[in-house]
Design a protein around this motif. Structure first.
Motif, PDB file in Angstrom:
ATOM      1  N   ILE A 147      -8.850  14.359  -8.052  1.00 46.60           N
ATOM      2  CA  ILE A 147      -9.390  13.026  -8.380  1.00 46.60           C
ATOM      3  C   ILE A 147      -8.454  11.913  -7.930  1.00 46.60           C
ATOM      4  CG2 ILE A 147     -10.748  13.782 -10.386  1.00 46.60           C
ATOM      5  CD1 ILE A 147      -8.479  12.209 -12.054  1.00 46.60           C
ATOM      6  N   PHE A 148      -7.162  12.216  -7.741  1.00 47.45           N
ATOM      7  CA  PHE A 148      -6.242  11.144  -7.341  1.00 47.45           C
ATOM      8  C   PHE A 148      -6.518  10.645  -5.925  1.00 47.45           C
ATOM      9  CE2 PHE A 148      -3.434  13.367 -10.550  1.00 47.45           C
ATOM     10  CZ  PHE A 148      -3.728  12.450 -11.547  1.00 47.45           C
ATOM     11  N   VAL A 149      -7.220  11.430  -5.109  1.00 46.84           N
ATOM     12  CA  VAL A 149      -7.720  10.878  -3.848  1.00 46.84           C
ATOM     13  C   VAL A 149      -9.239  10.692  -3.884  1.00 46.84           C
ATOM     14  CG1 VAL A 149      -5.878  11.499  -2.264  1.00 46.84           C
ATOM     15  CG2 VAL A 149      -7.611  13.199  -2.836  1.00 46.84           C
ATOM     16  N   HIS A 150      -9.930  11.564  -4.623  1.00 46.73           N
ATOM     17  CA  HIS A 150     -11.394  11.523  -4.595  1.00 46.73           C
ATOM     18  C   HIS A 150     -11.957  10.242  -5.228  1.00 46.73           C
ATOM     19  CE1 HIS A 150     -15.537  12.867  -4.860  1.00 46.73           C
ATOM     20  NE2 HIS A 150     -15.532  12.641  -6.155  1.00 46.73           N
ATOM     21  N   VAL A 151     -11.505   9.937  -6.423  1.00 49.41           N
ATOM     22  CA  VAL A 151     -12.066   8.771  -7.120  1.00 49.41           C
ATOM     23  C   VAL A 151     -11.702   7.453  -6.407  1.00 49.41           C
ATOM     24  CG1 VAL A 151     -12.115   7.495  -9.298  1.00 49.41           C
ATOM     25  CG2 VAL A 151     -12.211   9.985  -9.322  1.00 49.41           C
ATOM     26  N   PRO A 152     -10.408   7.232  -6.033  1.00 49.86           N
ATOM     27  CA  PRO A 152     -10.113   5.997  -5.289  1.00 49.86           C
ATOM     28  C   PRO A 152     -10.917   5.883  -3.988  1.00 49.86           C
ATOM     29  CG  PRO A 152      -8.077   6.981  -6.081  1.00 49.86           C
ATOM     30  CD  PRO A 152      -9.165   7.970  -6.349  1.00 49.86           C
ATOM     31  N   ALA A 153     -11.069   7.004  -3.258  1.00 46.87           N
ATOM     32  CA  ALA A 153     -11.828   6.949  -2.004  1.00 46.87           C
ATOM     33  C   ALA A 153     -13.289   6.613  -2.282  1.00 46.87           C
ATOM     34  CB  ALA A 153     -11.714   8.283  -1.258  1.00 46.87           C
ATOM     35  N   ALA A 154     -13.851   7.212  -3.334  1.00 47.81           N
ATOM     36  CA  ALA A 154     -15.254   6.951  -3.661  1.00 47.81           C
ATOM     37  C   ALA A 154     -15.453   5.496  -4.095  1.00 47.81           C
ATOM     38  CB  ALA A 154     -15.721   7.906  -4.765  1.00 47.81           C
ATOM     39  N   TRP A 155     -14.521   4.967  -4.896  1.00 51.48           N
ATOM     40  CA  TRP A 155     -14.618   3.560  -5.299  1.00 51.48           C
ATOM     41  C   TRP A 155     -14.540   2.643  -4.078  1.00 51.48           C
ATOM     42  CZ3 TRP A 155     -10.822   3.639 -10.095  1.00 51.48           C
ATOM     43  CH2 TRP A 155     -11.548   4.070 -11.211  1.00 51.48           C
TER      44      TRP A 155
ATOM     45  N   ALA B 133       0.835  -1.204   0.000  1.00 55.94           N
ATOM     46  CA  ALA B 133       0.000   0.000   0.000  1.00 55.94           C
ATOM     47  C   ALA B 133       0.868   1.252   0.000  1.00 55.94           C
ATOM     48  CB  ALA B 133      -0.927   0.000   1.219  1.00 55.94           C
ATOM     49  N   ALA B 134       1.874   1.280   0.865  1.00 59.53           N
ATOM     50  CA  ALA B 134       2.733   2.467   0.964  1.00 59.53           C
ATOM     51  C   ALA B 134       3.454   2.715  -0.351  1.00 59.53           C
ATOM     52  CB  ALA B 134       3.734   2.293   2.104  1.00 59.53           C
ATOM     53  N   LEU B 135       3.951   1.641  -0.976  1.00 57.89           N
ATOM     54  CA  LEU B 135       4.659   1.800  -2.249  1.00 57.89           C
ATOM     55  C   LEU B 135       3.727   2.326  -3.334  1.00 57.89           C
ATOM     56  CD1 LEU B 135       6.954  -1.373  -2.441  1.00 57.89           C
ATOM     57  CD2 LEU B 135       7.664   1.022  -2.278  1.00 57.89           C
ATOM     58  N   ALA B 136       2.555   1.723  -3.453  1.00 57.97           N
ATOM     59  CA  ALA B 136       1.617   2.125  -4.509  1.00 57.97           C
ATOM     60  C   ALA B 136       1.184   3.571  -4.319  1.00 57.97           C
ATOM     61  CB  ALA B 136       0.406   1.198  -4.530  1.00 57.97           C
TER      62      ALA B 136
ATOM     63  N   TRP C  14      -6.750   0.229  -1.752  1.00 55.98           N
ATOM     64  CA  TRP C  14      -7.311  -1.117  -1.607  1.00 55.98           C
ATOM     65  C   TRP C  14      -6.424  -1.948  -0.659  1.00 55.98           C
ATOM     66  CZ3 TRP C  14      -7.572  -5.067  -6.232  1.00 55.98           C
ATOM     67  CH2 TRP C  14      -8.358  -6.145  -5.860  1.00 55.98           C
ATOM     68  N   MET C  15      -5.119  -1.918  -0.913  1.00 57.98           N
ATOM     69  CA  MET C  15      -4.189  -2.677  -0.068  1.00 57.98           C
ATOM     70  C   MET C  15      -4.177  -2.115   1.359  1.00 57.98           C
ATOM     71  SD  MET C  15      -3.039  -5.067  -1.971  1.00 57.98           S
ATOM     72  CE  MET C  15      -4.601  -5.109  -2.863  1.00 57.98           C
ATOM     73  N   TYR C  16      -4.256  -0.786   1.466  1.00 54.07           N
ATOM     74  CA  TYR C  16      -4.332  -0.156   2.784  1.00 54.07           C
ATOM     75  C   TYR C  16      -5.575  -0.653   3.534  1.00 54.07           C
ATOM     76  CZ  TYR C  16      -5.774   3.361   6.167  1.00 54.07           C
ATOM     77  OH  TYR C  16      -6.230   3.968   7.307  1.00 54.07           O
ATOM     78  N   SER C  17      -6.703  -0.708   2.805  1.00 53.43           N
ATOM     79  CA  SER C  17      -7.948  -1.159   3.434  1.00 53.43           C
ATOM     80  C   SER C  17      -7.794  -2.567   3.974  1.00 53.43           C
ATOM     81  CB  SER C  17      -9.104  -1.129   2.429  1.00 53.43           C
ATOM     82  OG  SER C  17      -9.279   0.172   1.933  1.00 53.43           O
ATOM     83  N   ILE C  18      -7.178  -3.455   3.182  1.00 55.81           N
ATOM     84  CA  ILE C  18      -7.002  -4.832   3.642  1.00 55.81           C
ATOM     85  C   ILE C  18      -6.143  -4.847   4.909  1.00 55.81           C
ATOM     86  CG2 ILE C  18      -6.050  -7.090   3.051  1.00 55.81           C
ATOM     87  CD1 ILE C  18      -6.789  -6.562   0.143  1.00 55.81           C
ATOM     88  N   ALA C  19      -5.061  -4.051   4.909  1.00 55.00           N
ATOM     89  CA  ALA C  19      -4.163  -4.035   6.075  1.00 55.00           C
ATOM     90  C   ALA C  19      -4.905  -3.562   7.327  1.00 55.00           C
ATOM     91  CB  ALA C  19      -2.953  -3.151   5.788  1.00 55.00           C
ATOM     92  N   VAL C  20      -5.617  -2.434   7.234  1.00 50.44           N
ATOM     93  CA  VAL C  20      -6.272  -1.921   8.451  1.00 50.44           C
ATOM     94  C   VAL C  20      -7.457  -2.792   8.854  1.00 50.44           C
ATOM     95  CG1 VAL C  20      -5.548   0.497   8.329  1.00 50.44           C
ATOM     96  CG2 VAL C  20      -7.612  -0.227   7.150  1.00 50.44           C
ATOM     97  N   ILE C  21      -8.132  -3.403   7.872  1.00 51.74           N
ATOM     98  CA  ILE C  21      -9.269  -4.263   8.225  1.00 51.74           C
ATOM     99  C   ILE C  21      -8.764  -5.522   8.933  1.00 51.74           C
ATOM    100  CG2 ILE C  21     -11.042  -5.754   7.224  1.00 51.74           C
ATOM    101  CD1 ILE C  21     -11.438  -3.404   5.131  1.00 51.74           C
TER     102      ILE C  21
ATOM    103  N   MET D 148      -3.202   4.814  -7.102  1.00 54.25           N
ATOM    104  CA  MET D 148      -3.787   5.276  -5.836  1.00 54.25           C
ATOM    105  C   MET D 148      -4.922   4.351  -5.405  1.00 54.25           C
ATOM    106  SD  MET D 148      -2.130   7.890  -4.740  1.00 54.25           S
ATOM    107  CE  MET D 148      -3.178   8.722  -3.558  1.00 54.25           C
ATOM    108  N   THR D 149      -5.733   3.919  -6.380  1.00 59.38           N
ATOM    109  CA  THR D 149      -6.826   3.007  -6.051  1.00 59.38           C
ATOM    110  C   THR D 149      -6.281   1.693  -5.502  1.00 59.38           C
ATOM    111  OG1 THR D 149      -8.126   3.977  -7.836  1.00 59.38           O
ATOM    112  CG2 THR D 149      -8.858   1.847  -6.983  1.00 59.38           C
ATOM    113  N   PHE D 150      -5.264   1.155  -6.165  1.00 55.62           N
ATOM    114  CA  PHE D 150      -4.641  -0.082  -5.701  1.00 55.62           C
ATOM    115  C   PHE D 150      -4.054   0.119  -4.295  1.00 55.62           C
ATOM    116  CE2 PHE D 150      -0.917  -2.967  -5.541  1.00 55.62           C
ATOM    117  CZ  PHE D 150      -1.591  -4.169  -5.631  1.00 55.62           C
ATOM    118  N   GLY D 151      -3.405   1.276  -4.095  1.00 53.12           N
ATOM    119  CA  GLY D 151      -2.833   1.571  -2.780  1.00 53.12           C
ATOM    120  C   GLY D 151      -3.899   1.643  -1.700  1.00 53.12           C
TER     121      GLY D 151
END
Lengths: 248, 56
Positions: A55-63, A27-30, A211-218, A206-209
């Protein structure tokens, strides 16, 4: 390898612990590369100028806000179908992260709307349905905490999560179904992306990052949930009665 | 590299306020979530009555 043993929360606990560092590093790398390309390399946009970089934070966060809701509902559904405790714990662990991404999507959307539309907020279908998603996350979390009996709390919030899935296609297709101020999708499954390759690369990274961040914190949160729940005194064990009374 | 200078980068073509607010709020949200999880984990471990000994 016998995977079914990991359906036991305390067996899953150490496995989750082993996975967290890997997802965190990826996540950090992506996110680092995504930010580098999005903020430093990508050129400005011809019509929206540099405000488009939101959009580089807005669209990934919304997805992520929509995707995590569906995943949460699926875990709740599996929990109800198989009576699996770990599935409900996963659903419980996903909700706060989903709510956070919904909040980020809404706030960054306001930051994008002000320079682009001249207003922070408008009650159009996309914005309103995304705000409702935030309330849905809050409702699922509050309903769980408002019921003392864990199994009833799991089921009640699970039903609410499943029913609420109906809002996800409404959010996604709102820009097509209604005449919204919010622009249509720039990237979709069926058509070629309507943006430059370098911008798309940054957004997908950013979306991939995220996503991976979400898996880590979840995974980190489900470990907390496992600890919190499994260390509760055994209700069925008479010798634990004083502890039960204390826990109440 | 797209930008000519640091001040140009920070100004974001006049949209700096909106762009940087967005990125900072996202960073704060992520930081807050990680810190909150850290504290929740410490509290859960403290109240766990050593149940993890059976798994490790």
């Amino acid at each position: 390898m016998n995977w079914s043993k990991y359906s036991a929360p305390l067996a899953f606990y150490p496995l989750a612990g082993k996975m967290i560092p890997w997802f965190s590093v990826v996540a950090a790398l992506a996110i680092a590369v995504g930010l580098y390309i999005g903020l430093l390399v990508a050129p400005t946009d011809a019509t929206q100028h540099d405000s488009y970089r939101i959009i580089f934070v807005h669209v990934p966060a919304a997805w992520m806000s929509m995707f995590l809701y569906v995943v949460m509902a699926i875990w709740a559904g599996i929990g109800m179908g198989l009576n699996a405790r770990l599935s409900f714990m996963m659903a419980q662990a996903i909700a706060p992260t989903g709510a956070m991404f919904t909040f980020i999507a809404l706030v960054t959307g306001c930051m994008w709307g002000k320079p682009t539309w001249g207003t922070y907020w408008v009650w159009d279908a996309r914005l309103t349905s995304e705000l409702i998603l935030l309330f849905q996350y809050a409702g699922v979390m509050l309903l769980r905490t408002s019921i003392d009996d864990l199994r009833r709390a799991d089921r009640a919030s699970g039903v609410l999560a499943l029913v609420g899935v109906v809002n996800i296609p409404i959010i996604y297709f709102s820009v097509q179904w209604w005449n919204t101020l919010h622009q249509g999708a720039s990237v979709s499954m069926t058509a070629a992306p309507k943006m430059a390759a370098i911008m798309l690369t940054a957004m997908l990274l950013m979306t991939f990052g995220f996503w991976m961040y979400s898996i880590a914190v979840i995974l980190a949160r489900v470990r907390c949930v496992i600890l919190e729940r499994e260390s509760q005194p055994a209700w069925s064990n008479p010798s634990a009665a004083p502890e039960v009374a204390e826990a109440r | 590299m797209y930008w000519g200078s640091v001040s140009e980068f920070l100004a974001m073509g006049g949209y700096g306020l909106y762009v940087w607010t967005s990125f900072i709020i996202t960073a704060l949200g992520i930081t807050w979530e990680v810190l909150a999880l850290w504290r929740r984990r410490a509290a859960a471990l403290a109240d766990s009555h050593g149940i993890l000994r059976s798994t490790e």
